[in-house]
Scaffold this active site. Structure first.
Site, PDB file in Angstrom:
ATOM      1  N   LYS A   1       0.895  -1.276   0.009  1.00  0.00           N
ATOM      2  CA  LYS A   1       0.108  -0.049  -0.015  1.00  0.00           C
ATOM      3  C   LYS A   1       0.925   1.363  -0.057  1.00  0.00           C
ATOM      4  O   LYS A   1       0.613   2.153  -0.905  1.00  0.00           O
ATOM      5  CB  LYS A   1      -0.991   0.005   1.068  1.00  0.00           C
ATOM      6  CG  LYS A   1      -1.658   1.403   1.513  1.00  0.00           C
ATOM      7  CD  LYS A   1      -2.351   1.226   2.634  1.00  0.00           C
ATOM      8  CE  LYS A   1      -1.811   1.613   3.789  1.00  0.00           C
ATOM      9  NZ  LYS A   1      -1.427   3.107   4.313  1.00  0.00           N
ATOM     10  N   ASN A   2       1.829   1.229   0.903  1.00  0.00           N
ATOM     11  CA  ASN A   2       2.695   2.533   0.936  1.00  0.00           C
ATOM     12  C   ASN A   2       3.742   2.923   0.097  1.00  0.00           C
ATOM     13  O   ASN A   2       4.331   3.833  -0.263  1.00  0.00           O
ATOM     14  CB  ASN A   2       3.148   2.362   2.600  1.00  0.00           C
ATOM     15  CG  ASN A   2       2.378   2.551   3.569  1.00  0.00           C
ATOM     16  OD1 ASN A   2       1.136   2.994   3.230  1.00  0.00           O
ATOM     17  ND2 ASN A   2       2.895   2.343   4.707  1.00  0.00           N
TER      18      ASN A   2
ATOM     19  N   CYS B   1      -6.138  11.313  12.131  1.00  0.00           N
ATOM     20  CA  CYS B   1      -6.444  10.302  12.304  1.00  0.00           C
ATOM     21  C   CYS B   1      -6.179   9.755  14.040  1.00  0.00           C
ATOM     22  O   CYS B   1      -5.729  10.489  14.607  1.00  0.00           O
ATOM     23  CB  CYS B   1      -5.937   9.283  11.367  1.00  0.00           C
ATOM     24  SG  CYS B   1      -4.241   8.972  11.355  1.00  0.00           S
TER      25      CYS B   1
ATOM     26  N   ARG C   1      -1.058  14.509  12.445  1.00  0.00           N
ATOM     27  CA  ARG C   1      -0.489  14.354  11.268  1.00  0.00           C
ATOM     28  C   ARG C   1      -0.561  15.535  10.574  1.00  0.00           C
ATOM     29  O   ARG C   1      -1.038  15.656   9.300  1.00  0.00           O
ATOM     30  CB  ARG C   1      -1.084  13.252  10.651  1.00  0.00           C
ATOM     31  CG  ARG C   1      -0.864  11.856  11.488  1.00  0.00           C
ATOM     32  CD  ARG C   1      -1.442  10.708  10.644  1.00  0.00           C
ATOM     33  NE  ARG C   1      -0.546  10.351   9.510  1.00  0.00           N
ATOM     34  CZ  ARG C   1      -0.753   9.020   8.716  1.00  0.00           C
ATOM     35  NH1 ARG C   1      -1.865   8.355   8.857  1.00  0.00           N
ATOM     36  NH2 ARG C   1       0.231   8.901   7.807  1.00  0.00           N
TER      37      ARG C   1
ATOM     38  N   ASP D   1       4.647   1.010  12.133  1.00  0.00           N
ATOM     39  CA  ASP D   1       3.708   0.215  11.526  1.00  0.00           C
ATOM     40  C   ASP D   1       3.613  -0.857  11.754  1.00  0.00           C
ATOM     41  O   ASP D   1       2.405  -1.748  11.685  1.00  0.00           O
ATOM     42  CB  ASP D   1       3.533   0.223   9.998  1.00  0.00           C
ATOM     43  CG  ASP D   1       3.412   1.856   9.442  1.00  0.00           C
ATOM     44  OD1 ASP D   1       3.552   1.934   8.107  1.00  0.00           O
ATOM     45  OD2 ASP D   1       3.120   2.727  10.054  1.00  0.00           O
TER      46      ASP D   1
ATOM     47  N   ARG E   1      -8.469  -1.150   4.402  1.00  0.00           N
ATOM     48  CA  ARG E   1      -7.762  -0.116   3.623  1.00  0.00           C
ATOM     49  C   ARG E   1      -6.339  -0.460   3.075  1.00  0.00           C
ATOM     50  O   ARG E   1      -5.780  -0.156   2.168  1.00  0.00           O
ATOM     51  CB  ARG E   1      -7.419   1.140   4.649  1.00  0.00           C
ATOM     52  CG  ARG E   1      -8.750   1.783   5.015  1.00  0.00           C
ATOM     53  CD  ARG E   1      -8.382   2.871   5.781  1.00  0.00           C
ATOM     54  NE  ARG E   1      -7.339   3.895   5.050  1.00  0.00           N
ATOM     55  CZ  ARG E   1      -7.234   5.181   5.563  1.00  0.00           C
ATOM     56  NH1 ARG E   1      -7.907   5.636   6.755  1.00  0.00           N
ATOM     57  NH2 ARG E   1      -6.410   5.937   5.097  1.00  0.00           N
TER      58      ARG E   1
HETATM   59  C1  EPZ Z   1       3.973   7.283   6.096  1.00  0.00           C
HETATM   60  O1  EPZ Z   1       3.042   8.390   6.517  1.00  0.00           O
HETATM   61  C2  EPZ Z   1       3.037   5.978   5.979  1.00  0.00           C
HETATM   62  N1  EPZ Z   1       1.924   6.235   4.983  1.00  0.00           N
HETATM   63  C3  EPZ Z   1       2.657   5.634   7.188  1.00  0.00           C
HETATM   64  O2  EPZ Z   1       1.894   4.339   7.254  1.00  0.00           O
HETATM   65  C4  EPZ Z   1       3.919   5.506   8.339  1.00  0.00           C
HETATM   66  O3  EPZ Z   1       3.378   4.946   9.698  1.00  0.00           O
HETATM   67  C5  EPZ Z   1       4.682   6.712   8.289  1.00  0.00           C
HETATM   68  O4  EPZ Z   1       5.082   7.049   6.844  1.00  0.00           O
HETATM   69  C6  EPZ Z   1       5.887   6.492   8.970  1.00  0.00           C
HETATM   70  O5  EPZ Z   1       6.555   5.446   8.639  1.00  0.00           O
HETATM   71  C7  EPZ Z   1       1.904   6.110   3.671  1.00  0.00           C
HETATM   72  O6  EPZ Z   1       3.051   5.807   3.271  1.00  0.00           O
HETATM   73  C8  EPZ Z   1       0.852   6.320   3.031  1.00  0.00           C
HETATM   74  P1  EPZ Z   1       5.624  11.054   8.232  1.00  0.00           P
HETATM   75  P2  EPZ Z   1       3.491   9.826   6.622  1.00  0.00           P
HETATM   76  O7  EPZ Z   1       5.500  12.072   7.341  1.00  0.00           O
HETATM   77  O8  EPZ Z   1       4.140  10.065   5.363  1.00  0.00           O
HETATM   78  C9  EPZ Z   1       4.893  14.219  11.679  1.00  0.00           C
HETATM   79  C10 EPZ Z   1       0.228   3.014   7.733  1.00  0.00           C
HETATM   80  O9  EPZ Z   1      -0.381   2.444   8.676  1.00  0.00           O
HETATM   81  N2  EPZ Z   1       4.853  15.021  10.632  1.00  0.00           N
HETATM   82  O10 EPZ Z   1       7.055  10.146   8.225  1.00  0.00           O
HETATM   83  O11 EPZ Z   1       2.362  10.658   6.803  1.00  0.00           O
HETATM   84  C11 EPZ Z   1       3.663  13.145  11.540  1.00  0.00           C
HETATM   85  O12 EPZ Z   1       2.426  13.520  12.228  1.00  0.00           O
HETATM   86  C12 EPZ Z   1       0.356   4.435   7.696  1.00  0.00           C
HETATM   87  O13 EPZ Z   1       0.308   2.310   6.430  1.00  0.00           O
HETATM   88  C13 EPZ Z   1       4.609  16.514  11.127  1.00  0.00           C
HETATM   89  O14 EPZ Z   1       4.570  16.600  12.085  1.00  0.00           O
HETATM   90  O15 EPZ Z   1       4.437   9.706   7.932  1.00  0.00           O
HETATM   91  C14 EPZ Z   1       4.139  11.920  12.303  1.00  0.00           C
HETATM   92  O16 EPZ Z   1       4.074  12.148  13.482  1.00  0.00           O
HETATM   93  C15 EPZ Z   1       0.278   4.951   9.045  1.00  0.00           C
HETATM   94  N3  EPZ Z   1       4.639  17.468  10.057  1.00  0.00           N
HETATM   95  C16 EPZ Z   1       5.838  12.026  11.858  1.00  0.00           C
HETATM   96  O17 EPZ Z   1       5.855  13.227  11.386  1.00  0.00           O
HETATM   97  C17 EPZ Z   1       4.464  17.211   8.832  1.00  0.00           C
HETATM   98  O18 EPZ Z   1       4.709  17.937   7.936  1.00  0.00           O
HETATM   99  C18 EPZ Z   1       6.169  11.015  10.931  1.00  0.00           C
HETATM  100  O19 EPZ Z   1       5.097  10.774   9.896  1.00  0.00           O
HETATM  101  C19 EPZ Z   1       4.680  15.643   8.281  1.00  0.00           C
HETATM  102  C20 EPZ Z   1       4.921  14.695   9.298  1.00  0.00           C
END
Ligand code: EPZ
Length: 418
Positions: free
Chosen positions: A22-23, A116, A121, A304, A398
């Site tokens: 998915k990712n 969520c 996020r 994850d 999902r």
């Molecule tokens: C990706 O989400 C994945 N989703 C997530 O998988 C995964 O948990 C995550 O990366 C971390 O590995 C997809 O690829 C679709 P991040 P992403 O930006 O890109 C904070 C699943 O279950 N942050 O690395 O959203 C954020 O809130 C999902 O498959 C900010 O604060 O993750 C989080 O606490 C869940 N500001 C942390 O950084 C921003 O502008 C890491 O988020 C961006 C992120």
């Protein structure tokens, strides 16, 4: 959506091909809109997040043809639009359309992909970096508007080693004027597969260890690309096998992306045969506790997998402590494990959970509140004595195309309650 019913206690045996990731798929779908041509993705998982993203692409005028696990996206006659808030707002990956819409149409309007259960996020890091590339962005409570006559390449060091920010900037940079260097980028395999996909479409990308250099402006052309296997699903199934006992082979995955779970299995002295794209595992031992474990960016212990590992540790030979460092609210499933009779103590403030291993779990009626937490509840149901019913399966589908069918094929007593 109907719940899943499980009768615990069966070992997992047999062979299973793991679905596409998915990712990895979601950023590739966003990238397809950048290409004035036809994108063909094979091994594309049939999951609701992919369906949602395809609906958004069709709102931009993409012509989509889906035949089982092959999807073609014709983005030659596309036009600017403000995608449907209901769909875009419900999935995080829609945020990647910000850079793509800016690059293709010089403007973008997206609903803020709502927080969520796992955390707020926000998109602050995405917006900060795109502004550095020359985008004018205004963000309200519910929407983000952006415009840029032309994005300009530059040296960027995002505020966070974030998967989404890194993907967003790669998508922006391939069409920007000049060279973009993304320093201290995220290094998850999904970043690498996005770079490989764009290189196959003609982009000029140099992928170093934690730095990516992109020379923008290359013409992107038709591309055919195979989606890599889902490393989180493979690792989750390995955790299930370790928990209930197994003699199984998983294939269709890059085993070098399963470092953490395979090293844990090795420490448990399971029988392992590891090849590049498949792993055979035989396990019949009690789960070993982990005194201290915290989630980290790749190649560390993946967030994850955190909920699933907590469920696996519920029947370990001692006490484990797991700390969630990536998301501020990702311990929901750990709390739900208590209904199985697990001894789990959650410390919200420190984002940590202490799990005192028990010999037995009892079947329970539980509810998933997000994707990976739902999978953790299924693991607990497989391990528990008696019957378990898991509600909230709309979250599980999902990301999982056929979790019930997969586990049944490995001998689990699991079914949809139709
Ligand atoms: C990706 O989400 C994945 N989703 C997530 O998988 C995964 O948990 C995550 O990366 C971390 O590995 C997809 O690829 C679709 P991040 P992403 O930006 O890109 C904070 C699943 O279950 N942050 O690395 O959203 C954020 O809130 C999902 O498959 C900010 O604060 O993750 C989080 O606490 C869940 N500001 C942390 O950084 C921003 O502008 C890491 O988020 C961006 C992120």
């Amino acid at each position: 959506m109907e719940p899943i019913v499980i009768k615990g206690g069966n070992r997992l045996t047999g062979r299973l091909r793991v679905q596409g990731s998915k990712n990895a798929t979601l950023p590739l779908l966003a990238a397809a809109l950048l290409i004035d041509g036809v994108t063909t993705l094979t091994n594309c998982p049939d999951i609701t997040d992919v369906s949602g993203m395809l609906k958004l692409l069709s709102q931009f005028g993409c012509r989509i043809v889906r035949c089982q696990h092959t999807v073609t996206i014709d983005a030659r006659n596309v036009y600017y639009c403000e995608p449907d808030a209901g769909i875009a707002g419900a999935m995080r990956a829609s945020s990647l359309l910000l850079a793509v819409s800016l690059a293709r149409f010089h403007q973008a309007a997206l609903p803020m992909p709502g927080g969520c259960t796992i955390g707020k996020r926000p998109l602050d890091g995405h917006m900060e970096a795109l502004r550095q590339m020359g985008a004018h962005i205004t963000a309200g409570e519910r929407n983000v508007f952006a415009e840029a006559s032309c994005l300009a390449g530059c040296v960027l060091e995002p505020m966070l080693q974030s998967v989404g920010i890194t993907e967003q900037l790669i998508l922006a940079a391939v069409c920007a004027k000049g060279v973009t260097t993304i320093k201290k980028c995220a290094r998850e395999p999904e970043i690498f597969s996005l770079c490989q996909f764009l290189q196959a479409a003609g982009a000029d990308i140099l992928y170093l260890d934690d730095e990516i250099m992109i020379c923008g402006g290359a013409t992107l052309h038709d591309v055919c690309f195979e989606v890599p296997g889902d490393r989180i699903i493979a690792a989750s199934y390995l955790c299930m096998g370790l928990s209930v006992g197994c003699d199984m082979t998983l294939y269709g995955i890059e085993t070098n992306q399963l470092t953490w779970i395979l090293s844990y299995a090795k420490k448990m002295q399971c029988h392992l045969e590891i090849e590049q794209e498949h792993v055979h595992i035989r396990a019949d031992k009690q789960i070993e506790h982990i005194p201290y474990l915290e989630t980290a960016v790749y190649p560390g212990f993946p967030t994850d997998l955190q909920s699933v590992v907590c469920a696996m540790l519920a029947t370990a030979d001692g006490t484990s402590v797991v700390v969630e460092t990536i998301f501020e609210n990702r311990l929901q499933a750990a709390k739900e494990l208590g209904k199985f009779g697990a001894d789990v103590r959650v410390d919200e403030e420190n984002r940590s959970v202490t799990i005192v291993g028990r010999k037995h779990l009892n079947g329970a009626v539980v509810a998933a509140k997000e994707l990976r937490g739902g999978v953790a509840l299924i693991l607990a149901g497989l391990r528990a004595e008696g019957e378990t019913t898991v509600y909230g399966c709309e979250y599980i589908v999902r990301g999982h195309e056929s979790i019930v069918e997969d586990l049944r094929s490995l001998g689990a007593q699991i079914a949809w309650m139709r």
